[in-house]
Design an enzyme around this catalytic site. Structure first.
Site, PDB file in Angstrom:
ATOM      1  N   LYS A 281       0.831  -1.198   0.000  1.00 26.77           N
ATOM      2  CA  LYS A 281       0.000   0.000   0.000  1.00 26.77           C
ATOM      3  C   LYS A 281       0.873   1.259   0.000  1.00 26.77           C
ATOM      4  CE  LYS A 281      -3.792  -1.996   2.714  1.00 26.77           C
ATOM      5  NZ  LYS A 281      -4.890  -1.758   1.760  1.00 26.77           N
ATOM      6  N   ARG A 355     -10.799 -11.068   1.082  1.00 28.40           N
ATOM      7  CA  ARG A 355     -11.702 -12.038   0.461  1.00 28.40           C
ATOM      8  C   ARG A 355     -11.114 -13.446   0.484  1.00 28.40           C
ATOM      9  NH1 ARG A 355     -11.529  -8.555  -4.926  1.00 28.40           N
ATOM     10  NH2 ARG A 355     -11.487  -7.028  -3.239  1.00 28.40           N
TER      11      ARG A 355
END
Length: 502
Positions: A281, A355
């Site tokens: 990130k 996920r």
């Protein structure tokens, strides 16, 4: 904090402060007029100066005059037509937060102005009491012994209500306190720093909470997870020196059904810190990624809250806890892993990690007997861009199951918006090498994330994306900066709908 119901008139309530909700433009007649008269016209004077207004959560502090309370705090609740359960809860939170840095020990809140329509006095008592508990939460106390703007430590909360409503209002208020305390537990787990709460520490917290509330618990380490074939779960955690833990908590017997014939499973994303892995990130706001464990914190707190409200209610909580870090053993973009349900996933982006762990956790929940599943996760930045920090985005099927969750959210006073599962987007998630990729193009990314999750659940399922609502970047009149406890009350209400009353 002691809870007391006062069946006197509001001007007779004894407390350091009397809270007077202002619904609509104030009309100084009836009981409000009497409060104003006894205060020496303080409220009407403030109204004429523009200090007292109906704007939601605007507040004005006034002298009490001949009132039994020491001061009067008027708080705007907005128009009557727009007064909902969320606003009522936040009135309670605003009341206590108005006295940050002040010394008060008792707070009385007049309930009658907030009742009416669908909200009876008992409902108002529950929401206001819950709001006071949640409003008194201050994350700064986790790491600081004291600070100038500390919130008051209330010794007594007095709810002013007609005598006829007293017993029901008291029981409801006690319930509200318990739900508020559960939300604050979730907030504490979410707010704590990643150097203090890694996956094993999260598991230890869950064990302690389970022991305190009579819950069964099990924690799968990386060896057991590998034996069960949890390839996606392990792929996320393998780059960290802190190994992953699959946390399971259960109320009631193995596979036992509730009064609605459900073995409900709550599944929460527990990324204790999310650097993005090798798909790292940006540095800006990366410190917020300790909050990526909020989903796990929420389901752990929710099952504990249900155990306090209705011990033995059949319920399952599954919290996959990992750290997503770059390291010599990190999963690489392009790695293909086998999920617990046998599907092969081409990991094209290691920052789409939530996920992955949720997929294996939901498969495991079904193997443990779940007939209905709700997952809660800080999953996508897209939901925050779409709805901001006040609305949770949701997906689910079938429609009837989503409607049950939406009803629970409405009772909890939490905003939930249903989004469509557009199957036509799925071809963009197909892989050359496996059954699917874990991350497609940005357009429709929110929907694609839900379509991915649906591949790992076969029972009625709802996905709650709380990436926007899980924490506030700045304080509001009703909440501190940091974790909000979003969706905790929704999950509690959903589970309690199946609690046996006999």
């Amino acid at each position: 904090m002691q809870l007391r119901l006062a069946t006197d008139q509001p001007w007779e309530a004894q407390a350091d402060v009397l809270v007077v909700p202002i619904v609509g433009e104030p009309a100084f007649d009836g009981p409000l007029g009497e409060i104003d008269r006894r205060s020496g016209g303080e409220l009407s004077t403030l109204a004429s100066l523009g200090e007292l207004k109906a704007e939601r959560f605007a507040s004005a502090l006034a002298a009490a005059g001949d009132l039994a309370a020491g001061r009067v705090l008027a708080i705007g609740a907005g128009d009557r037509a727009a007064l909902d359960r969320e606003t009522i809860r936040k009135i309670g939170a605003t009341a206590v937060r108005r006295f940050a840095g002040r010394r008060i020990r008792s707070l009385a809140i007049w309930l009658a102005p907030l009742a009416g329509g669908e909200q009876d006095v008992a409902s108002v008592a529950e929401l206001v009491a819950r709001g006071v508990v949640e409003g008194a939460y201050d994350p700064r106390s986790l790491y600081r012994a004291d600070h100038e703007s500390a919130l008051p430590e209330l010794e007594e909360l007095v709810l002013v209500t007609p005598a006829a409503d007293g017993p029901a209002a008291r029981a409801a208020a006690e319930r509200g306190v318990i739900v508020g305390e559960g939300a604050n537990l979730a907030r504490t787990l979410a707010n704590r720093a990643a150097n203090e709460v890694d996956p094993e520490a999260m598991a230890e917290e869950a064990r302690a909470i389970a022991a305190a509330h009579g819950l069964w618990t099990d924690v799968l380490d990386e060896t057991r997870a590998a034996e069960l074939g949890m390839g996606m779960f392990l792929a996320v955690g393998q780059g960290s020196d802190s190994p992953p833990r699959m946390i399971v908590m259960r109320s009631g017997g193995e596979g036992e059904r509730d009064s609605l014939d459900r073995h409900l499973a709550l599944v929460g994303k527990g990324v204790c810190f999310d650097s993005g892995g090798l798909s790292i990130k940006p540095a800006d706001r990366m410190e917020e990624m300790k909050m990526d464990k909020t989903g796990a914190a929420t389901v752990i707190a929710a099952i504990a809250t249900v155990a306090r409200l209705a011990p033995g209610t059949p319920l399952l909580a599954v919290a996959p806890a990992v750290e997503n870090m770059p390291g010599p053993h990190s999963t690489r973009p392009g790695d293909v892993v086998r999920a617990m349900n046998g599907q092969y996933v081409d990991i094209t982006n290691t920052d789409a990690e939530g996920r992955l762990i949720l997929g294996d956790a939901m498969t495991y929940a079904e193997r443990l007997g779940a007939t209905h599943v709700v997952d809660v996760a800080t999953l996508t930045g897209a939901v925050a861009r779409a709805f901001g920090h006040l609305v949770t985005g949701g997906f689910g099927s079938p429609d009837e199951w989503f409607a049950s969750v939406a009803t629970a959210a409405e009772r909890a006073g939490e905003r939930l918006w249903k989004l469509p599962l557009v199957e036509d987007y799925w071809p963009e998630m197909e892989s050359w090498y496996g059954d699917m990729v874990n991350s497609g193009s940005a357009d429709g990314g929110l929907i694609k994330s839900a379509l991915f999750l649906r591949r790992f659940v076969t029972v009625p399922w709802v996905h709650l994306d709380i990436a926007g609502t899980a924490y506030f970047r700045k304080a509001t009149p009703y909440a501190a900066r940091g974790a909000t406890g979003a969706s905790h009350a929704t999950l509690v209400e959903l589970a309690m709908a199946g609690a046996r009353t006999a």
